[in-house]
Design an enzyme around this catalytic site. Structure first.
Site, short mmCIF file in Angstrom:
data_model
loop_
_atom_site.label_atom_id
_atom_site.label_comp_id
_atom_site.label_asym_id
_atom_site.label_seq_id
_atom_site.Cartn_x
_atom_site.Cartn_y
_atom_site.Cartn_z
CB SER A 76 -0.89 -0.03 1.24
OG SER A 76 -1.98 0.81 1.09
N GLY A 81 -3.15 -0.33 -3.71
CA GLY A 81 -1.86 0.13 -3.22
C GLY A 81 -1.34 1.40 -3.85
CD GLU A 132 -8.71 -6.43 -4.70
OE1 GLU A 132 -9.41 -7.44 -4.81
OE2 GLU A 132 -7.72 -6.37 -3.93
N GLY A 181 -8.02 1.63 -2.95
CA GLY A 181 -8.81 2.08 -1.80
C GLY A 181 -8.39 3.48 -1.43
NE ARG A 182 -2.53 4.45 1.09
CZ ARG A 182 -2.29 4.18 2.38
NH1 ARG A 182 -2.41 5.10 3.29
NH2 ARG A 182 -1.89 2.98 2.73
CB CYS A 236 -3.84 8.85 28.79
SG CYS A 236 -5.20 9.78 29.45
CD GLU A 237 -0.43 5.33 24.13
OE1 GLU A 237 0.43 4.49 24.03
OE2 GLU A 237 -1.59 5.09 24.52
#
Ligand SMILES: Cc1ncc(COP(=O)(O)O)c(C=O)c1O
Ligand SMILES: N[C@@H](CCCC[NH3+])C(=O)O
Length: 454
Positions: A224, A262, A307, A309-310, A382-383
């Protein structure tokens, strides 16, 4: 009114008062009426991108004497509305779970125009796929050949299948999103280290032995966020080699090849996305070259499918946040970085934390003449790794209450969202022609509590 350049969606405009509209809808009004954070999808942009893939691949395939089907990869983001946009533009829908398959069916996508992927398909997924008569199941392992064949026999249907192979081509933006190298979970290898039959060939032969299965094609997805099309060509040749091996062994010429998705996008200003025309030409010429080299002469090229997508939905989407705390922080090199906190974060966009992905952001509620300062946009979780944009220049007067938009979040944003810290997931609003249409409702704390059994 000024059109905003890449990476902003096609209809993004900065108006004379410095605020931004998309699809003719003012982002300030959208935030005022529905709140933030919210994912905003530019319908026209998404549809244009869908058409660009359809047209580029149809043209390249027609020139080479074959045809193409474009499947929109729903994993990037799927909702009933988006499935309808895609089918209206002539695309089919690729799904990878019961949820995606059910959504495509709910959108009245013709079952024959739906595909189903998955390296570990569940019984309910296989059952729904076969009962509804979807166009293809992409088989990912030898045990799955048996499972799908047995399920088809029990239902008295014939299952149209493809076999997913791994070509050894390593492509894409990050190790976690490259999918065709050998040491990972997807597909069946084309490599035969001991000189015997490759796992891919073994699976194809197993499919041909089961009368409940109809072998439609071979499938390869190499990764991708790919910006160099060369890998698609290498993969195409490798899959053509398997097709020839199957023909030699059985006399069956597999009718279709799917070369996956991709196609890379521009996340930052100045980046160059992979051009669909270039990708189409690379794939189709690799198929034709391979056919020639394999001595297939006048035999027709396989039908192609892809295919994306992005590259269809990613650049069409932005995430709109409200700025909260702004904090100058001294960095280790002695300079200052301004931490700009927003009202979302890693729960609505995990990609920076998961892949180190870079994004671009701008204040969209006003313009400013204040000199730019080095900023890091962070979330509310919280990270300390809860980073939305690692590095971006924002006006030095950025302040609580400003609206901030992050570009190219249409793909793998909402679809990978979580409810970490019990933060409800934002809704999705489609904008077009001056109208804002909610297409996925914002989650509420009440929704989360409804799942809590006490
Ligand atoms: C089999 C398959 N097809 C299509 C896609 C869509 O990829 P992208 O969104 O990068 O186009 C993926 C995800 O990488 C995938 O695994
Ligand atoms: N989720 C990944 C890409 C999808 C991989 C699917 N095979 C990303 O956000 O980039």
């Amino acid at each position: 009114m000024t059109a905003m350049p890449t990476p902003w969606p096609a209809t993004a405009r900065r108006t004379s008062d410095g605020s931004v509209e998309i699809g003719g809808v003012a982002l300030t009004e959208l935030a005022a009426s529905g709140g933030t954070p919210v994912y905003v999808l530019d319908e026209l942009d998404a549809r244009e991108r869908a058409r660009a893939y359809r047209d580029a691949f149809a043209a390249a395939c027609a020139e080479a004497g074959t045809e193409v089907d474009v499947y929109y990869a729903g994993k990037a983001f799927l909702s009933v509305a988006v499935a309808r946009w895609m089918t209206a533009e002539g695309l089919r829908i690729d799904t990878a779970s019961l949820g995606e398959l059910t959504t495509a069916l709910r959108a009245d996508v013709a079952p024959r125009d739906i595909g189903l992927h998955g390296n570990n398909k569940s019984e309910p997924e296989i059952d729904l796929a076969l009962r509804s008569g979807i166009g293809r199941l992409v088989l990912d392992s030898l045990p799955e050949v048996t499972r799908v064949a047995d399920a088809a026999r029990a239902l008295g249907v014939r299952a149209p299948v493809m076999v997913r192979v791994t070509t050894g081509v390593h492509a894409g933006g990050h190790e976690y999103i490259s999918t065709a190298h050998e040491d990972q979970k997807f597909g069946l290898s084309l490599a035969a280290p001991d000189g015997g039959d490759s796992p891919a060939l073994v699976a194809v032969l197993a499919v041909l032995e089961r009368p409940e299965l109809e072998l439609l094609g071979l499938h390869s997805h190499i990764g991708s966020q790919i910006l160099d099309p060369a890998g698609f060509g290498v993969a195409a040749r490798a899959v053509m080699g398997l097709r020839a091996a199957v023909a030699r062994r059985t006399g069956v010429l597999v009718p279709e090849l799917d070369l996956g998705g991709g196609f890379g996008v521009a996340y930052l200003p100045g980046e160059v996305p992979l051009d669909p025309d270039r990708a189409a030409k690379e794939m189709v010429s690799a198929l034709a070259d391979a056919a020639r080299e394999l001595g297939e002469g006048d035999a027709p090229l396989p039908r192609l499918s892809i295919e994306p997508g992005r590259s269809v939905i990613g650049p069409a989407g932005v995430t709109l946040y409200t700025v909260g705390t702004v904090k100058p922080v001294r960095t280790e090199d002695g300079s200052t970085r301004t931490y700009v906190s927003v009202d979302g974060g890693m729960s609505d966009n995990i990609r920076p934390a998961l892949y180190g992905a870079s994004y671009h952001a701008e204040i969209v509620s006003r313009s400013s003449t204040a000199p730019a300062v080095r900023c890091r946009v962070v979330g509310k979780h919280c990270e300390s790794g809860d980073i939305v944009v690692h590095d971006v220049a924002l006006p030095g007067d950025v302040a609580a209450g400003d609206l901030l938009a992050v570009a190219v979040t249409g793909a793998y944003g909402r679809s990978m969202a979580s409810t970490y810290n019990l933060v409800p997931r934002p809704g999705v609003v489609a904008v077009a022609g001056g109208v804002a249409t909610p297409i996925v409702r914002r989650e509420s704390v009440a929704d989360l509590l409804a799942l809590d059994l006490g």
